[in-house]
Every structure is written in C-alpha cells, then in structure tokens.
Scaffold this motif. Structure first.
Motif, short mmCIF file in Angstrom:
data_model
loop_
_atom_site.label_atom_id
_atom_site.label_comp_id
_atom_site.label_asym_id
_atom_site.label_seq_id
_atom_site.Cartn_x
_atom_site.Cartn_y
_atom_site.Cartn_z
N ALA A 175 -10.72 -0.70 3.55
CA ALA A 175 -12.08 -0.89 3.03
C ALA A 175 -12.99 0.31 3.25
CB ALA A 175 -12.70 -2.15 3.63
N CYS A 176 -12.82 1.02 4.35
CA CYS A 176 -13.67 2.17 4.64
C CYS A 176 -12.96 3.50 4.41
CB CYS A 176 -14.20 2.08 6.08
SG CYS A 176 -15.27 0.68 6.33
N ASN A 177 -11.88 3.45 3.62
CA ASN A 177 -11.12 4.66 3.26
C ASN A 177 -10.75 5.48 4.50
OD1 ASN A 177 -9.88 6.45 1.51
ND2 ASN A 177 -11.74 7.66 1.18
N PRO A 178 -9.99 4.88 5.43
CA PRO A 178 -9.65 5.60 6.67
C PRO A 178 -8.71 6.77 6.40
CG PRO A 178 -8.34 3.60 6.48
CD PRO A 178 -9.34 3.56 5.36
N LYS A 179 -8.76 7.76 7.28
CA LYS A 179 -7.87 8.91 7.15
C LYS A 179 -6.45 8.56 7.59
CE LYS A 179 -11.70 12.08 8.15
NZ LYS A 179 -12.70 10.99 8.40
N LEU A 180 -6.33 7.59 8.53
CA LEU A 180 -5.03 7.17 9.04
C LEU A 180 -4.91 5.66 8.95
CD1 LEU A 180 -2.34 7.72 10.59
CD2 LEU A 180 -3.64 7.38 12.70
N LEU A 181 -3.80 5.20 8.38
CA LEU A 181 -3.50 3.77 8.30
C LEU A 181 -2.27 3.50 9.17
CD1 LEU A 181 -4.18 1.05 6.93
CD2 LEU A 181 -2.57 1.68 5.12
N ILE A 182 -2.44 2.65 10.18
CA ILE A 182 -1.33 2.28 11.06
C ILE A 182 -0.83 0.91 10.63
CG2 ILE A 182 -0.62 1.79 13.43
CD1 ILE A 182 -2.85 3.66 14.39
N ALA A 183 0.45 0.82 10.32
CA ALA A 183 1.03 -0.44 9.84
C ALA A 183 2.09 -0.90 10.83
CB ALA A 183 1.64 -0.25 8.46
N ASP A 184 1.83 -2.01 11.53
CA ASP A 184 2.75 -2.54 12.53
C ASP A 184 3.58 -3.65 11.91
OD1 ASP A 184 4.10 -3.37 14.76
OD2 ASP A 184 2.35 -3.91 15.93
N GLU A 185 4.82 -3.32 11.55
CA GLU A 185 5.74 -4.27 10.91
C GLU A 185 5.03 -5.01 9.77
OE1 GLU A 185 8.87 -4.51 11.68
OE2 GLU A 185 9.19 -4.09 13.81
N PRO A 186 4.47 -4.30 8.78
CA PRO A 186 3.60 -4.94 7.79
C PRO A 186 4.30 -5.88 6.83
CG PRO A 186 4.06 -2.69 7.13
CD PRO A 186 4.67 -2.86 8.50
N THR A 187 5.63 -5.84 6.77
CA THR A 187 6.34 -6.66 5.79
C THR A 187 7.29 -7.66 6.43
OG1 THR A 187 8.06 -4.96 5.56
CG2 THR A 187 6.22 -4.84 4.03
N THR A 188 7.17 -7.86 7.75
CA THR A 188 8.10 -8.72 8.47
C THR A 188 8.12 -10.14 7.91
OG1 THR A 188 7.90 -7.46 10.51
CG2 THR A 188 8.63 -9.73 10.72
N ALA A 189 6.96 -10.69 7.58
CA ALA A 189 6.88 -12.09 7.16
C ALA A 189 7.07 -12.28 5.66
CB ALA A 189 5.52 -12.67 7.58
N LEU A 190 7.44 -11.22 4.95
CA LEU A 190 7.51 -11.28 3.49
C LEU A 190 8.94 -11.28 2.99
CD1 LEU A 190 4.78 -8.58 2.72
CD2 LEU A 190 4.46 -11.02 3.10
N ASP A 191 9.17 -11.91 1.84
CA ASP A 191 10.52 -11.85 1.26
C ASP A 191 10.72 -10.46 0.65
OD1 ASP A 191 9.81 -11.76 -1.62
OD2 ASP A 191 9.09 -13.79 -1.29
N VAL A 192 11.97 -10.13 0.34
CA VAL A 192 12.31 -8.75 0.00
C VAL A 192 11.61 -8.27 -1.28
CG1 VAL A 192 14.51 -8.70 1.21
CG2 VAL A 192 14.44 -9.58 -1.12
N THR A 193 11.38 -9.17 -2.23
CA THR A 193 10.72 -8.77 -3.47
C THR A 193 9.28 -8.37 -3.20
OG1 THR A 193 12.11 -10.31 -4.71
CG2 THR A 193 10.14 -9.49 -5.81
N ILE A 194 8.55 -9.21 -2.46
CA ILE A 194 7.15 -8.92 -2.12
C ILE A 194 7.08 -7.71 -1.20
CG2 ILE A 194 5.02 -9.84 -1.13
CD1 ILE A 194 5.90 -11.15 -3.74
N GLN A 195 8.06 -7.60 -0.28
CA GLN A 195 8.12 -6.44 0.61
C GLN A 195 8.17 -5.15 -0.19
OE1 GLN A 195 11.85 -4.95 2.94
NE2 GLN A 195 10.83 -6.40 4.28
#
Length: 337
Positions: A175-195
């Motif tokens: 939302a605030c256009n950060p310079k760095l985006l940290i993603a901690d296991e962002p797709t763990t709960a998603l099925d492979v298509t959505i991942q």
C-alpha cells in the motif's frame, strides 16, 4: 545494482537459564540489491523467519543482538528507536506473513484494512495526514493492482477464498510502495494453481515498480520460479549461497543436495523420494562440529569436531563444508555436480 539491504554477521540469541545464551542465528550475512529477489531456504526451525523479523524490527523483547548489523542504505536498523523503526515499517519495507487467515481483521472490511495502513504512513499533497476518503480510493486501486475488483473492498475477509485473502495481504504490504517486500512462506496455505498466480503477480510487481524482495521458503520450486540469488540456511547459519544458477546447477553442500533429492522428479516418476535422514538439531544442543554432520552421508571425522570454513567457488557462490578446498570446489568435490 545498488545494495538496498546489507545484513552482516547477524547473530541473535535468547537467554536460557542463569548466565546462558542460546544462539539461534550465527553470523548471517547477505545483501539485497535494488530490484533483486533473494531467497532464504531451509527447514522449519533453521532461522529463516527469525532473519526476516530482525530486518523488520519485530524481534521479541527477550531477543539479544549478539553481533552484526543490518543496514538499510545508510541507516542501521538495529539501532533505531521504536518510532523510527515504526516509520520504516511501511515506508521502506513491508512484510507478507505466513497465514493470510490470521493476518486480517475479521470485523473490518478489506478496503478499511488497506486504508488504515495508507493513513498511517502516507501524507496528502498539503503535507498532512491523508483523508480517509482518499485512502479508500487508493485502497481500491491496490485491490485492482493485485487482481481483485475494487468494488469488493466493502466485503469482509470471510467472503474471500484463501488465495484472495493472500492477495489482500499483499495489497496491504504494498500500500505504501515499500522499497523492500519480505514474504514469509507467502503461498504455504494456497493450492498450486493459486500459488503460481500469486508468484507471477509478485514478479510483475518487481518488474513494474523495481521492488526488492526477500522470499522466505522451504520450497525450492518457489525459489526456482522467482529468485535471483539464494541463501541456504541450516541451524542458524548460511551454509551455501549463490546466484540461482550457482545453487541449482553447481550444488555444493550435502544439505542443499538433500533438499533437491527430497523433490519429486516429474521426468522419472518411478523414482522414490530420498528424504534427508534425521531432524534439525535443537539449538540448545548443537553438535560440536558441523551442525549437519549427524545427518550427512559424506560426514568425516573432522566434521564431528570442527566448524567448517567458508570456501568460494566464485565471487558470489560459497559453501561451508569440509568436502571442499580452493582446488576442488570448481570441479565439484565429492558431490561431482
């Protein structure tokens, strides 16, 4: 590319009884350049999430910084006071947490949750806090950016699927256009298509805005899909680091090899998976020598008593393992890759 983040010799411990400190991160070092996606790979308990929390300034009060530094351009993150730290959390960096279901407030509309972050960090043209109505307009734009129709902003999290919730979490982080985006296991709960859709969207954001990313994962498939450089972490240490090509095509550490052997082979489906034997060691009771020695098929006597040194295959690619020296690391040592 210029370095956005420099993590150098980061060492973190926790008190454990009288005059005792348990080290959970042991001299972690890596850089994140502008527009680069860096992957940190390892099993649960290896120190991946602890590294990301340290960068975000979200360590618990009992965490002890024993050594090292984290530089955000010319600022030392570990030395910032609470107010300065809060300011960079959104302005300079944001984090996508592991579980979208627990990251969202169930009694607030999704657009209000995005707008709340915008109001906290963004100023209007007059230099004053942005109005709520203007923040709502931008919140709808953020939803559109992550592939959700803006009119759905008035809905609540329970009205969204798991993949849509994760997109909302990403919209909040961006939302605030950060310079760095940290993603901690962002797709763990998603099925492979959505991942796959979420990862493709994140790559598009990097290409469009030049956002740097730190991808925390245990999945080498995600690393292959999105990362430029990779740090393989084990028991609180980076035991192999290099570009994506270095680590995937010229694997050197037996642990990294074990991670690859644990993946299914779609070309030879009859092959059985070969899991790494044993478990990650307890940080309160690490082996005397190499932490991976009890699980390693190539373990030698020296591995049981001494910590391995760092050997470089090229300027970027290094490994901490007694299998290698300056002569044989380019040929592949005992692994032969």
């Amino acid at each position: 590319m210029n370095d956005l983040i420099q993590v150098k010799d980061l060492t973190i411990g926790f008190p454990a009884g009288k005059n005792e400190i348990i080290t959970v991160l042991d001299h972690i070092s890596f850089d994140i350049r502008q527009g680069e996606i860096v992957g940190i790979v390892g099993e649960s308990g290896s120190g991946k999430s602890m590294t990301s929390l340290a960068i975000m300034g979200l360590l618990s009060k009992d965490a002890m910084i024993l050594d090292g530094s984290i530089m955000l351009r010319d600022r030392e993150i570990l030395r910032l006071d609470k107010e300065e730290r809060r300011r960079i959390q959104g302005d300079d960096m944001s984090m996508i947490f592991q579980e979208p279901m627990t990251s969202l407030n169930p009694v607030m509309t999704v657009e209000d949750q995005i707008a709340e972050v915008i109001e906290m960090h963004e100023l209007g043209e007059d230099g004053k806090q942005i109005s709520h109505s203007a923040a709502i307009v931008k919140a709808k734009e953020m939803l559109e950016l992550v592939g959700i129709p803006g009119e759905r902003g008035t809905e609540y999290p329970h009205q969204f699927s798991g993949g849509m919730k994760q997109r909302v979490v990403i919209a909040i982080a961006l939302a605030c256009n950060p310079k760095l985006l940290i993603a901690d296991e962002p797709t763990t709960a998603l099925d492979v298509t959505i991942q796959a859709q979420v990862l493709e969207m994140m790559k598009g954001l990097r290409d469009k805005y030049g956002t740097s990313m730190l991808m925390i994962t245990h999945d080498l498939g995600i690393v292959a899909e999105i990362c430029d450089t990779v740090s393989v972490i084990y028991a609180g240490r980076v035991i192999e680091h290099g570009t994506l090509e270095d680590v995937f095509d010229y694997t050197r550490h037996p642990y990294t090899e074990g991670l690859f052997n644990s993946l299914p082979d779609l070309d030879h489906r009859e092959n059985r998976l070969k899991p790494i034997k044993g478990l990650m060691p307890d940080p309160t009771n690490l082996p005397k020598g190499c932490a991976f020695a009890p699980r390693c098929d190539y373990c030698m006597e020296i591995c049981k008593t001494e910590k391995p040194h760092r050997t470089y295959r090229n300027d970027e690619h290094y490994v901490e393992c007694f299998l290698y020296n300056e002569q044989n690391i380019k040929e592949g040592g005992l692994l032969g890759r």
